[in-house]
Design an enzyme around this catalytic site. Structure first.
Site, short mmCIF file in Angstrom:
data_model
loop_
_atom_site.label_atom_id
_atom_site.label_comp_id
_atom_site.label_asym_id
_atom_site.label_seq_id
_atom_site.Cartn_x
_atom_site.Cartn_y
_atom_site.Cartn_z
CD GLU A 33 35.14 37.78 49.54
OE1 GLU A 33 36.17 38.19 50.04
OE2 GLU A 33 34.81 37.34 48.40
CG ASP A 146 34.86 40.40 46.84
OD1 ASP A 146 33.53 40.35 46.41
OD2 ASP A 146 35.53 40.76 47.52
CG ASP A 148 39.55 38.34 44.59
OD1 ASP A 148 38.98 37.42 44.91
OD2 ASP A 148 39.92 39.34 45.11
CE1 TYR A 370 36.42 42.51 44.23
CE2 TYR A 370 38.28 41.81 42.80
CZ TYR A 370 37.44 41.75 43.99
OH TYR A 370 38.05 41.12 45.08
#
Length: 685
Positions: A33, A146, A148, A370
């Site tokens: 990312e 990431d 999420d 994270y």
């Protein structure tokens, strides 16, 4: 980007098989990312020296072993810089606000704002061109975005621009990871190949749904309010609204503002009342300490009761009873995002938006796990010993790490029973034993790292056990009590962190050292002279302005936003001059402009600024992510509701114009009574 086409292809594909045929020196492309994450992945995976190719974005390449295939691969690690696409209306977006609920949308390449690029150097179009160049002739695509919902959404953005190079979706893998240490990256790499993990389209669709709803609702309402009220708002409040280009409504932004406004009116409408808290002073114990006994009923609003107690002065108090009980203060749960944001504001004076960015930077540098997670329970597989071992010789935490290592069996027994498992990432922990000098002049980065690290060590500590002693005396027929505490462990009792815990929990420690504390101060029937009677008149105080900590707690409680978006909603209200932060206190105060827009909406459509409506939408978005409700149904149902609300706004826009044009001041709610008072406090003393 035809997102629906990508999802259809993914749904129709057979992802159950394994069509990756082992070949020597297969080309594997890894996409992260951010460039810094790509660098960490390359460092962990590529054997020996890796080559960096200078181009539009840094690309690291070299050879490594491909797990389960038993062959070497040529790995190229590169990155995007956040989202590649943005959801927008087809065309220039110019249309009557009422048409925005049904207008056609598209996902197009994200545009640079005001000529500035997100990372200061490269446009989104250039990122896409770079990805296509690197992915040409590749055999496998590994997605390291990431972990999420937003990261999953970017996964499918990357897939959409590279799908011609990977027609077989079985050759698209998804890495699942929570930290950027070499060990965590290698483990994620191995697990990805062994389990053939794929990106999850349902998580991505949840992001698409929220983006569409926020765009349609936010732009439609904001456009109409701006058109009707901005000019008069600038004339009425030139200092506050002079640089404002739009008056905005947001499904999360506006309920967030209402919490701040409600507290403002709680303060404005607060009516103080008198009360008394009678206390007496006695000399007790072998050390002849003067101790203050409180009236058993604590306070009274009856002045006559308080006056009668003045006659106790000079009389004898008689000990009626003594009791003791063992109690404990549990260590904190693992740190989730909300806990990090609250602690950063309260303890460090750092705004939620800045704290989130600092924690994200720490993660990208491999210094913490994270930082976006709702989970506060450590998983059973959590390797806390590896972190303790990392810190064993640290200048600040070394001694504590060695102590906790010696208690490892006891920690393991109790660790997985605290907190809540929300099914996302584990709690936030340090991953690298950094020293303050490692942060250079970035003092706030060190402070956030220190906060995370102290919380981690505190969460592993045993409970703070103490004895609560209660002496009850009667003087002049009135009962008073002395409650005091002794820490059970003499060694822990001398620990500064334990002392802080005791103070935060309002423990009255008459004796700092448990070894010096007597079993009891006196025996039943003992008579002691009342040396002083304290009966001061006091007044209840209004609550203070809503602090960031209180606001974050309310947003979390009522489901306004997510752990990752809470800072953004708070910051939007500040940036749009609807509220300001009081210097030195991290408390929020609404501006005249914020009061006007919130009150106008509350008058016309109170449910639109109430927390329940947005919380309901967030719940449905979670159901999309869980696969229990379709994106299409959630969007359609919510659009219908908001479309009806918009029509109500149009029919009553005159009411809003009056709020902007006729309000005399910002000191009270305009002919509309008190605030709802969510989060307000009533303090005595």
């Amino acid at each position: 980007m035809d997102v629906e086409k990508v999802y259809r292809r993914w749904k129709e594909a057979d992802n159950s098989g394994d069509t990756i045929v082992p070949e020597n020196f297969m080309k594997v492309v890894c996409v992260a990312e951010k460039p810094s994450v790509a660098r960490s992945i390359a460092r962990a995976l590529i054997r020996g020296r890796y080559d960096r190719e200078d181009g539009r974005l840094a690309t690291f390449s070299g050879s490594t072993r491909l797990p389960t295939l038993g062959v070497d691969g040529e790995v190229y690690v590169t990155s995007v810089v956040g989202h590649l696409f943005e959801t927008s209306f087809v065309g220039d977006g110019r249309m009557p606000p009422k048409d925005m609920f049904s207008a056609e949308l598209e996902k197009k390449v994200k545009q640079d704002k005001n000529g500035e690029r997100d990372d200061g150097s490269i446009s989104k179009a250039a990122v896409i061109a770079h990805l296509r160049e690197v992915a040409e002739d590749a055999d496998v695509l590994c997605l390291w975005l990431d972990c999420d919902r937003e990261g999953e959404n970017i996964c499918f953005e990357v897939i959409s621009v590279l799908e011609e190079f990977f027609p077989d979706t079985n050759r698209i893998l998804r890495a699942r990871f929570s930290a950027l240490t070499d060990e965590a990256i290698r483990d994620a790499w191995t697990q990805m190949w062994q389990r053939k993990t794929r990106p999850n389209p349902e998580l991505s669709k949840a992001v698409d749904a929220r983006q569409e709803l926020d765009l349609r609702v936010g732009v439609a309402f904001s456009s109409h309010i701006t058109d009707k009220c901005l000019r008069v708002a600038k004339a009425k409040w030139p200092d506050c609204a002079s640089g404002v280009k739009a008056l905005s409504y947001g499904p999360c932004q506006s309920p967030t503002l209402k919490f701040v406004v409600d507290r403002h009116y709680d303060i404005q409408n607060f009516e103080p009342s008198r009360f008394w808290a009678p206390k007496i002073k006695l000399v007790v114990g072998p050390e002849k300490k003067t101790a203050t006994f409180e009236w058993r009923q604590k306070t009274t609003t009856d002045e006559r009761v308080a006056a009668r107690m003045r006659s106790i002065q000079g009389t004898q108090a008689v000990l009626q009873s003594y009791s003791r009980s063992s109690k404990a203060i549990d260590p904190p749960e693992g740190m989730n995002t909300v806990a990090l944001l609250m602690a950063s504001s309260e303890e460090l004076g750092i705004s939620p938006a800045d704290a989130q960015q600092l924690a994200q930077d720490l993660y990208r540098r491999g210094k913490c796990s994270y930082p976006r997670t709702e989970t506060s329970r450590y998983p059973e597989s959590f390797d806390f010993l590896a972190i303790l071992d990392e810190f064993r010789f640290h200048s600040v935490w070394g001694g504590r790490a060695r102590y906790l290592y010696s208690q490892r069996h006891e920690i393991a027994r109790r660790l997985s029973h605290k907190g809540e498992d929300c099914g996302d990432h584990p709690p936030i922990t340090p991953m690298f034993a950094a020293e303050q000098d490692d942060f250079g002049e970035n003092e706030n980065a060190w402070r956030v790292y220190e906060l995370i690290t102290w919380h981690f060590f505190d969460s592993l500590m045993p409970p703070v056990e103490y004895i609560e002693h209660t002496h009850s005396v009667k003087a002049g027929g009135v009962e008073f009590q002395l409650v005091w505490h002794v820490l059970s462990d003499d060694e822990l009792g001398s620990d500064p962190r334990t002392q802080q815990t005791a103070k935060r929990n309002n423990l009255s420690l008459l004796f700092q050292s448990p070894a010096r504390a007597p079993e009891r101060l006196m025996v039943e029937g003992s008579q002691l002279e009342v040396v002083d009677v304290l009966i001061k008149e006091k007044w209840t105080k209004p609550p203070g302005p809503l602090s960031e900590v209180e606001l974050i707690s309310l947003m979390d409680e009522f489901g306004i936003g997510t752990d990752a978006s809470i800072p953004q909603h708070i910051q939007k209200n500040i940036d749009r001059r609807y509220c300001s932060v009081l210097e030195g206190t991290r408390q929020l105060k609404p501006t005249a402009l914020g009061l006007a827009i919130c009150e106008a909406m509350n008058q016309i459509l109170p449910e639109m600024v109430d927390s329940q409506m947005r919380a309901g939408m967030e719940k449905e978005v979670r159901q999309i992510a869980e696969g229990t409700k379709s994106k299409e149904l959630v969007v359609a149902e919510n659009i219908q509701v908001y479309q009806e609300k918009f029509q109500t706004l149009v029919e009553n826009i005159g009411v809003m114009e009056q709020f902007f044009g006729a309000r005399a001041d910002s000191q009270g709610r305009a002919r509309n009574g008190k605030g709802a008072g969510k989060g307000a406090g009533r303090g005595a003393g």
